[in-house]
Motif scaffolding. Sequence first.
Motif, mmCIF file in Angstrom:
data_model
loop_
_atom_site.group_PDB
_atom_site.id
_atom_site.type_symbol
_atom_site.label_atom_id
_atom_site.label_comp_id
_atom_site.label_asym_id
_atom_site.label_seq_id
_atom_site.Cartn_x
_atom_site.Cartn_y
_atom_site.Cartn_z
ATOM 1 N N THR A 174 0.996 -1.270 0.218
ATOM 2 C CA THR A 174 -0.064 -0.130 0.125
ATOM 3 C C THR A 174 0.921 1.191 0.012
ATOM 4 N N GLY A 175 2.183 0.954 -0.465
ATOM 5 C CA GLY A 175 3.117 2.330 -0.339
ATOM 6 C C GLY A 175 3.624 3.062 0.926
ATOM 7 N N ASP A 176 3.689 2.099 2.047
ATOM 8 C CA ASP A 176 3.948 2.649 3.331
ATOM 9 C C ASP A 176 5.213 1.854 3.776
ATOM 10 N N ASN A 177 6.222 2.396 2.815
ATOM 11 C CA ASN A 177 7.561 1.753 3.409
ATOM 12 C C ASN A 177 8.107 1.772 4.774
ATOM 13 N N LEU A 178 7.955 2.848 5.449
ATOM 14 C CA LEU A 178 8.451 3.076 6.593
ATOM 15 C C LEU A 178 7.848 2.021 7.677
ATOM 16 N N THR A 179 6.398 1.841 7.585
ATOM 17 C CA THR A 179 5.741 1.004 8.380
ATOM 18 C C THR A 179 6.237 -0.553 7.931
ATOM 19 N N ALA A 180 6.430 -0.783 6.612
ATOM 20 C CA ALA A 180 6.766 -2.058 6.098
ATOM 21 C C ALA A 180 8.317 -2.267 6.838
ATOM 22 N N ARG A 181 9.054 -1.423 6.933
ATOM 23 C CA ARG A 181 10.395 -1.586 7.444
ATOM 24 C C ARG A 181 10.417 -2.003 8.924
ATOM 25 N N ARG A 216 4.272 -16.683 -1.850
ATOM 26 C CA ARG A 216 3.318 -15.897 -1.109
ATOM 27 C C ARG A 216 3.495 -14.416 -1.192
ATOM 28 N N PHE A 217 4.478 -13.976 -1.715
ATOM 29 C CA PHE A 217 4.822 -12.441 -1.510
ATOM 30 C C PHE A 217 5.309 -11.935 -2.956
ATOM 31 N N SER A 218 4.887 -10.709 -3.219
ATOM 32 C CA SER A 218 5.582 -10.215 -4.506
ATOM 33 C C SER A 218 6.805 -9.920 -4.468
ATOM 34 N N ALA A 219 7.407 -10.084 -5.598
ATOM 35 C CA ALA A 219 8.664 -9.659 -6.001
ATOM 36 C C ALA A 219 9.532 -8.639 -5.347
ATOM 37 N N GLY A 220 8.804 -7.343 -5.456
ATOM 38 C CA GLY A 220 8.914 -5.968 -4.563
ATOM 39 C C GLY A 220 8.916 -6.562 -3.165
ATOM 40 N N ALA A 221 8.005 -7.069 -2.884
ATOM 41 C CA ALA A 221 7.910 -7.145 -1.102
ATOM 42 C C ALA A 221 9.365 -8.209 -0.791
ATOM 43 N N VAL A 222 9.435 -9.152 -1.571
ATOM 44 C CA VAL A 222 10.722 -10.122 -1.006
ATOM 45 C C VAL A 222 11.907 -9.301 -1.176
ATOM 46 N N HIS A 223 12.095 -8.528 -1.977
ATOM 47 C CA HIS A 223 13.182 -7.740 -2.348
ATOM 48 C C HIS A 223 13.437 -6.659 -1.154
ATOM 49 N N PHE A 224 12.500 -5.987 -0.875
ATOM 50 C CA PHE A 224 12.324 -5.244 0.502
ATOM 51 C C PHE A 224 12.658 -5.934 1.544
ATOM 52 N N PHE A 225 12.235 -7.016 1.782
ATOM 53 C CA PHE A 225 12.419 -7.769 2.940
ATOM 54 C C PHE A 225 13.888 -8.064 3.115
ATOM 55 N N ASP A 226 14.386 -8.797 1.904
ATOM 56 C CA ASP A 226 15.798 -8.841 1.876
ATOM 57 C C ASP A 226 16.616 -7.756 2.299
ATOM 58 N N GLU A 227 16.588 -6.648 1.683
ATOM 59 C CA GLU A 227 17.221 -5.396 2.008
ATOM 60 C C GLU A 227 17.133 -5.338 3.476
ATOM 61 N N THR A 228 16.094 -5.151 3.969
ATOM 62 C CA THR A 228 16.027 -5.034 5.464
ATOM 63 C C THR A 228 16.526 -6.037 6.204
ATOM 64 N N LYS A 229 16.628 -7.118 5.772
ATOM 65 C CA LYS A 229 17.260 -8.255 6.710
ATOM 66 C C LYS A 229 18.770 -8.155 6.520
ATOM 67 N N HIS A 230 19.371 -7.471 5.386
ATOM 68 C CA HIS A 230 20.682 -7.200 5.425
ATOM 69 C C HIS A 230 20.871 -6.046 6.405
ATOM 70 N N ALA A 231 20.156 -5.025 6.167
ATOM 71 C CA ALA A 231 20.390 -3.876 7.124
ATOM 72 C C ALA A 231 20.492 -4.267 8.767
ATOM 73 N N VAL A 232 19.192 -5.223 8.986
ATOM 74 C CA VAL A 232 19.327 -5.616 10.062
ATOM 75 C C VAL A 232 20.633 -6.428 10.736
#
Length: 288
Positions: A74-81, A100-116
């Motif tokens: 829904t475009g809320d990247n701050l809450t997503a992160r 189960r997840f879109s390619a964009g969501a998977v990519h964003f999740f992986d970026e967040t995981k690397h940052a964490v």
Amino acid sequence: MRAALILAMVGALAGAAHATPGNQLDKARSEFLSGNFSDAIPLLNYLLYPEARLAEKEDLVEAHVLYGACAFQTGDNLTARKEFEAALDMKPDYAIDTARFSAGAVHFFDETKHAVDDRRNRDAEERRIADEKDRLRRYRESLVVYEVKSYYVNYIPFGAGQFQNGQHAKGLWFASTEAATGAISAGIWIYLVGTYGFNGHVPTQDLGFARTLQQVEIGAGGVCLGLMAWGIIDSLRNYHPRSQIDADDSLLPPDLRKSAPPPKPHTSFFISPELVPDGAGVVLTWER
């Protein structure tokens, strides 16, 4: 008809109020899989905030991931992160895929995981460094070092005993005065020997001058010997066989080094003969 609609809404709200957290999670999952992200968000928010209503860790992790994916869609990247980070804090090795997840969501999740992961590694390194500094600090505070001083140094002239006792100003004074008076006496002796020879055949016209120089020579030599004796006595009076000193901090990190006074001055003296056109003398130099 209006009454029937109102009854239906009340019934639906009552059913939602009596639904278990597990049922709410199932419903949120179903809405997410159906692409109804906006409908799933209130359900997930209810399960997680202001306090978690899910008892199982796996359910909590899934709820945070679903919430983060819905926010991303829904475009809320701050809450997503924020939600992805919350899930990864509970289960660092959690992963999602495009089943189960879109390619964009998977990519964003992986970026967040690397940052964490980077932040977790950085925090671990900072904790390790802090623990090492604490260990070194405790070591530094418990370390006691003594300097053993030689008794025989007290009998060396030119302030050697004072320097050993840590009285640098006094040592410098004894060294300079003893060296100056000794140099005057030795310089006059060298001049007289060089001018009139060892046998001392002084021409009649030079007798007064030579006698004056001899008196100055003897007087300066006596003062020099007196200063040496005084320096030895003073050194013996202030002598301590050993004294506590600061440990060598050169191998410790700068912030662990104790605040210390300026380094003790290191003084070196040099006495050397000097030839001049009319005779010879002694030159005293020192370096700090």
